[in-house]
Design a protein around this motif. Structure first.
Motif, short mmCIF file in Angstrom:
data_model
loop_
_atom_site.label_atom_id
_atom_site.label_comp_id
_atom_site.label_asym_id
_atom_site.label_seq_id
_atom_site.Cartn_x
_atom_site.Cartn_y
_atom_site.Cartn_z
N ILE A 71 0.82 -1.20 0.00
CA ILE A 71 0.00 0.00 0.00
C ILE A 71 0.86 1.26 0.00
CG2 ILE A 71 -1.66 1.34 1.36
CD1 ILE A 71 -2.81 -1.32 2.34
N THR A 72 0.50 2.18 -0.88
CA THR A 72 1.09 3.52 -0.87
C THR A 72 -0.06 4.52 -0.82
OG1 THR A 72 1.19 3.60 -3.28
CG2 THR A 72 3.18 2.92 -2.13
N PHE A 73 0.18 5.62 -0.13
CA PHE A 73 -0.85 6.65 0.00
C PHE A 73 -0.53 7.83 -0.90
CE2 PHE A 73 -1.32 4.28 3.90
CZ PHE A 73 -2.69 4.17 3.99
N VAL A 74 -1.57 8.37 -1.53
CA VAL A 74 -1.44 9.51 -2.43
C VAL A 74 -2.37 10.61 -1.92
CG1 VAL A 74 -1.71 10.30 -4.81
CG2 VAL A 74 -0.99 7.94 -4.36
N TYR A 75 -1.83 11.81 -1.81
CA TYR A 75 -2.65 12.93 -1.34
C TYR A 75 -3.57 13.40 -2.46
CZ TYR A 75 -4.01 17.52 0.30
OH TYR A 75 -4.76 18.60 0.67
N ASP A 76 -4.84 13.58 -2.13
CA ASP A 76 -5.85 14.04 -3.08
C ASP A 76 -6.46 15.32 -2.52
OD1 ASP A 76 -8.00 14.50 -4.73
OD2 ASP A 76 -8.75 12.44 -4.68
N ASP A 77 -6.28 16.41 -3.23
CA ASP A 77 -6.78 17.70 -2.72
C ASP A 77 -8.12 18.09 -3.32
OD1 ASP A 77 -5.99 18.35 -5.27
OD2 ASP A 77 -5.03 20.24 -4.69
N SER A 78 -8.86 17.15 -3.87
CA SER A 78 -10.12 17.49 -4.55
C SER A 78 -11.17 18.06 -3.59
CB SER A 78 -10.69 16.27 -5.28
OG SER A 78 -10.95 15.23 -4.38
N ILE A 79 -11.25 17.56 -2.37
CA ILE A 79 -12.24 18.09 -1.42
C ILE A 79 -11.86 19.51 -1.01
CG2 ILE A 79 -13.19 17.84 0.90
CD1 ILE A 79 -13.12 14.84 0.49
N ALA A 80 -10.58 19.72 -0.70
CA ALA A 80 -10.13 21.06 -0.32
C ALA A 80 -10.30 22.03 -1.50
CB ALA A 80 -8.68 21.02 0.12
N HIS A 81 -10.01 21.57 -2.70
CA HIS A 81 -10.19 22.40 -3.89
C HIS A 81 -11.66 22.76 -4.08
CE1 HIS A 81 -9.37 24.06 -7.83
NE2 HIS A 81 -10.33 23.31 -8.33
N GLY A 82 -12.54 21.81 -3.89
CA GLY A 82 -13.97 22.06 -3.99
C GLY A 82 -14.45 23.07 -2.96
N MET A 83 -13.91 22.97 -1.75
CA MET A 83 -14.29 23.92 -0.70
C MET A 83 -13.81 25.33 -1.05
SD MET A 83 -13.68 21.60 2.71
CE MET A 83 -13.86 22.95 3.82
N ARG A 84 -12.58 25.43 -1.60
CA ARG A 84 -12.07 26.74 -2.01
C ARG A 84 -12.92 27.33 -3.12
NH1 ARG A 84 -7.08 24.18 -1.52
NH2 ARG A 84 -6.98 23.85 -3.77
N MET A 85 -13.28 26.50 -4.09
CA MET A 85 -14.11 26.98 -5.21
C MET A 85 -15.48 27.43 -4.71
SD MET A 85 -12.12 26.96 -7.72
CE MET A 85 -13.23 27.32 -9.04
N ARG A 86 -16.06 26.68 -3.81
CA ARG A 86 -17.36 27.04 -3.25
C ARG A 86 -17.29 28.40 -2.54
NH1 ARG A 86 -22.68 26.05 -3.85
NH2 ARG A 86 -23.72 26.59 -1.95
N LYS A 87 -16.21 28.60 -1.80
CA LYS A 87 -16.01 29.87 -1.09
C LYS A 87 -15.88 31.02 -2.08
CE LYS A 87 -13.02 32.10 2.29
NZ LYS A 87 -11.79 31.98 3.07
N LEU A 88 -15.11 30.81 -3.16
CA LEU A 88 -14.95 31.85 -4.18
C LEU A 88 -16.27 32.16 -4.87
CD1 LEU A 88 -11.55 30.79 -5.77
CD2 LEU A 88 -11.99 32.80 -4.34
N ILE A 89 -17.05 31.14 -5.15
CA ILE A 89 -18.35 31.35 -5.80
C ILE A 89 -19.27 32.11 -4.86
CG2 ILE A 89 -20.44 30.17 -6.59
CD1 ILE A 89 -18.54 27.98 -7.69
N ASP A 90 -19.28 31.74 -3.59
CA ASP A 90 -20.12 32.46 -2.61
C ASP A 90 -19.72 33.92 -2.49
OD1 ASP A 90 -21.58 30.18 -2.16
OD2 ASP A 90 -20.58 29.68 -0.26
N GLU A 91 -18.38 34.17 -2.50
CA GLU A 91 -17.91 35.56 -2.42
C GLU A 91 -18.28 36.35 -3.66
OE1 GLU A 91 -13.74 35.40 -1.62
OE2 GLU A 91 -14.01 34.66 0.43
N ALA A 92 -18.20 35.70 -4.82
CA ALA A 92 -18.54 36.39 -6.08
C ALA A 92 -20.01 36.71 -6.15
CB ALA A 92 -18.12 35.52 -7.26
N ASN A 93 -20.84 35.89 -5.55
CA ASN A 93 -22.29 36.11 -5.58
C ASN A 93 -22.72 37.24 -4.63
OD1 ASN A 93 -22.89 34.21 -7.51
ND2 ASN A 93 -23.13 32.56 -6.04
N LYS A 94 -21.87 37.61 -3.67
CA LYS A 94 -22.23 38.65 -2.71
C LYS A 94 -22.14 40.03 -3.28
CE LYS A 94 -21.29 36.22 1.51
NZ LYS A 94 -20.54 36.13 2.72
#
Length: 113
Positions: free
Chosen positions: A90-113
Motif C-alpha cells: 500500500i502507498t498513500f497519495v494525497y488528493d486535494d479534490s475536497i479542499a479544492h472544492g471547498m475553495r471553489m465554493r467559497k470563491l463562488i459564494d464571495e462572487a455572488n455577494k
C-alpha cells in the motif's frame, strides 16, 4: 475495469478508511482524513489509496508521513478483512479534490455577494 476489480478496490478502500478512523493511535494523523478511493493493480501486488486531509500544509505533510509509517499495519488489517490471495503493498497519495472544492465554493459564494 472488471467487476471483481471494482469490488476489491471498494473493499480495500472501506477497510483502510475504517482502520485509519478507528484503529490508528498516532497523534500525527488528523481527525479529518478521508479515503477517496483505492486502486489495486490487476496482479494484486500494489495498491494506491487516495486520501484527503483537511488542515494546513504542515498538518497534511505530517499526516501523510504517519500514514506511510502505518502502511504495514493497514496492509495487515486489509489482509485480515479482505480475502485475497496476495495482499497488495500500500502507498498513500494525497488528493486535494475536497479542499479544492471547498475553495471553489467559497470563491463562488464571495462572487455572488
Amino acid at each position: 475495469m472488471k467487476t471483481r476489480q471494482i469490488r476489491i478496490n471498494d473493499a480495500v478502500a472501506r477497510t483502510a478508511a475504517s482502520v485509519i478512523r478507528s484503529e490508528l493511535a498516532d497523534p500525527r494523523i488528523g481527525t479529518v482524513v478521508s479515503v477517496i478511493r483505492a486502486e489495486v493493480t490487476a496482479d494484486l501486488k500494489f495498491c494506491k489509496i487516495w486520501v484527503s486531509i483537511l488542515g494546513d500544509e504542515a498538518k497534511q505533510e505530517e499526516t501523510m508521513a504517519a500514514l506511510g509509517k502505518a502502511s504495514g499495519f493497514i496492509r495487515r488489517r486489509v489482509a485480515e478483512e479482505v480475502n485475497l490471495r496476495h495482499t497488495p503493498e500500500i502507498t498513500f497519495v494525497y488528493d486535494d479534490s475536497i479542499a479544492h472544492g471547498m475553495r471553489m465554493r467559497k470563491l463562488i459564494d464571495e462572487a455572488n455577494k
